[in-house]
Scaffold this active site. Sequence first.
Site, PDB file in Angstrom:
ATOM      1  N   TRP A  90     -59.814  64.919 -18.687  1.00  0.00           N
ATOM      2  CA  TRP A  90     -58.699  64.097 -17.973  1.00  0.00           C
ATOM      3  C   TRP A  90     -58.853  62.811 -17.639  1.00  0.00           C
ATOM      4  O   TRP A  90     -57.857  62.056 -17.982  1.00  0.00           O
ATOM      5  CB  TRP A  90     -58.201  65.009 -16.927  1.00  0.00           C
ATOM      6  CG  TRP A  90     -57.590  66.349 -17.391  1.00  0.00           C
ATOM      7  CD1 TRP A  90     -58.254  67.555 -16.885  1.00  0.00           C
ATOM      8  CD2 TRP A  90     -56.579  66.474 -18.216  1.00  0.00           C
ATOM      9  NE1 TRP A  90     -57.543  68.444 -17.554  1.00  0.00           N
ATOM     10  CE2 TRP A  90     -56.373  67.919 -18.288  1.00  0.00           C
ATOM     11  CE3 TRP A  90     -55.512  65.722 -18.753  1.00  0.00           C
ATOM     12  CZ2 TRP A  90     -55.386  68.498 -19.058  1.00  0.00           C
ATOM     13  CZ3 TRP A  90     -54.708  66.606 -19.411  1.00  0.00           C
ATOM     14  CH2 TRP A  90     -54.389  67.735 -19.566  1.00  0.00           C
ATOM     15  N   ASP A 159     -56.568  61.713  -9.610  1.00  0.00           N
ATOM     16  CA  ASP A 159     -55.777  62.758 -10.025  1.00  0.00           C
ATOM     17  C   ASP A 159     -56.344  64.028  -9.539  1.00  0.00           C
ATOM     18  O   ASP A 159     -57.222  64.407  -9.944  1.00  0.00           O
ATOM     19  CB  ASP A 159     -56.042  62.578 -11.684  1.00  0.00           C
ATOM     20  CG  ASP A 159     -55.542  63.916 -12.260  1.00  0.00           C
ATOM     21  OD1 ASP A 159     -54.750  65.081 -11.688  1.00  0.00           O
ATOM     22  OD2 ASP A 159     -55.490  63.958 -13.742  1.00  0.00           O
ATOM     23  N   LYS A 183     -51.260  73.850 -11.289  1.00  0.00           N
ATOM     24  CA  LYS A 183     -52.564  74.294 -10.949  1.00  0.00           C
ATOM     25  C   LYS A 183     -52.833  75.084  -9.767  1.00  0.00           C
ATOM     26  O   LYS A 183     -53.166  76.359  -9.796  1.00  0.00           O
ATOM     27  CB  LYS A 183     -53.759  73.090 -11.250  1.00  0.00           C
ATOM     28  CG  LYS A 183     -53.559  72.396 -12.529  1.00  0.00           C
ATOM     29  CD  LYS A 183     -54.190  72.950 -13.651  1.00  0.00           C
ATOM     30  CE  LYS A 183     -53.708  72.178 -15.034  1.00  0.00           C
ATOM     31  NZ  LYS A 183     -53.877  70.775 -15.121  1.00  0.00           N
TER      32      LYS A 183
HETATM   33  C1  LIG Z   1     -53.623  69.738 -16.062  1.00  0.00           C
HETATM   34  C2  LIG Z   1     -54.178  68.559 -15.680  1.00  0.00           C
HETATM   35  C3  LIG Z   1     -53.334  67.174 -16.279  1.00  0.00           C
HETATM   36  C4  LIG Z   1     -52.356  67.389 -17.046  1.00  0.00           C
HETATM   37  O1  LIG Z   1     -51.053  67.707 -16.161  1.00  0.00           O
HETATM   38  P1  LIG Z   1     -49.780  68.067 -16.819  1.00  0.00           P
HETATM   39  O2  LIG Z   1     -48.923  68.265 -15.513  1.00  0.00           O
HETATM   40  O3  LIG Z   1     -49.721  68.896 -17.798  1.00  0.00           O
HETATM   41  O4  LIG Z   1     -49.391  66.534 -17.336  1.00  0.00           O
HETATM   42  C5  LIG Z   1     -54.046  66.037 -15.867  1.00  0.00           C
HETATM   43  N1  LIG Z   1     -55.046  65.931 -15.016  1.00  0.00           N
HETATM   44  C6  LIG Z   1     -55.897  67.227 -14.536  1.00  0.00           C
HETATM   45  C7  LIG Z   1     -56.998  66.940 -13.883  1.00  0.00           C
HETATM   46  C8  LIG Z   1     -55.266  68.293 -14.797  1.00  0.00           C
HETATM   47  O5  LIG Z   1     -55.845  69.449 -14.467  1.00  0.00           O
END
Ligand SMILES: *Cc1c(COP(=O)(O)O)cnc(C)c1O
Length: 347
Positions: A90, A159, A183
């Site tokens: 990511w 993030d 998540k």
């Molecule tokens: C799942 C995830 C993403 C992508 O998320 P989307 O909502 O599908 O764009 C980005 N960063 C992390 C750490 C993730 O777990």
Amino acid sequence: MLPEAVLEQARVDLLDWRGSGMSVMEMSHRGKEFVSIAEQAEADLRELLNIPAGYKVLFLQGGASAQFAMVPMNLLRGKTKADYLNTGQWSKKAISEAKKFCQVNVVASSEAVNFTTVPARESWQCDPEAAYLHYTPNETINGVEMHQVPEVGVPLAADLSSTLLSRPIDVGKFGVIYAGAQKNIGPAGLTIAIVREDLMGQTLPATPTLLDYAAMAKEGSMYNTPPTYAWYIAGLVFQWIKAQGGLDEMATRNQAKAELLYRAIDKSGFYKNPVDPAYRSWMNVPFTLADPALDKPFLAEAKAAGLLTLAGHRSVGGMRASIYNAMPLEGITALVAFMADFQKRRG
Ligand SMILES: *Cc1c(COP(=O)(O)O)cnc(C)c1O
């Protein structure tokens, strides 16, 4: 997983939310019913995370992936450089998106060791002219988590997609926090961003209004139609967490769950987790089997035993147990018992 109590409440409310005669899905986002749902959700999130004054909470769309662009568009503020830490899949996506907007300085990377650890803070090569530093506290695919917030001299952008609400965090240490809700918070379609107010309002020229934190904040995240149903479900999750005892309680449970699973993996001599114990994720636990030919039977038998979605991310293979807030300790106990039994029969 979502907490069952949340899904049950959603079922109760499905056709008629609190006698309004409407489903939440049928409400106008500007009607008093939905506005009350939205305001309650924000108040509960602020309480859970102890968000200090001077931060806006935004309920957005586009997922964490849209934030990969929104962060540089909003945080560069006239500068041309940004620092990024590379700790996994990511991070890499965030870096490649940011390169469209600025000069990216990768302060350190663990790619050479397959993202099994995090480079020590002392080794980071920060650029004094960077507008901000971006990192990924929990790498969902690699199962690598930083348990401390690094000290840096510029605004931190993080993030937190797969770790927000899993434990208390000190929001005041961050410039921007964002997380795709799917998540650890609620259903897909909602993205939460928590942004320090003084960092807003200096976007790159030609930034679309929808991608401007200041514009979204000014409109209470309702510049256009927000993802109302996902927002409502997230609100139910916030109330569920409060009823469980808040983020301290989540942290206690999550740490205990993760330790149980890592201990079983480490002592098995059959399953393996490659991550440096200092950086093992509480939320996502990847593991491999001694013989990859057993992956398929493992997944099939696990599924038959009611243990679902254990396949690793398509980019890395193997197995991955995602053990977010709503996963009870019994879920881990059942997985550990299944793993021991599988090893006895097939190991
Ligand atoms: C799942 C995830 C993403 C992508 O998320 P989307 O909502 O599908 O764009 C980005 N960063 C992390 C750490 C993730 O777990």
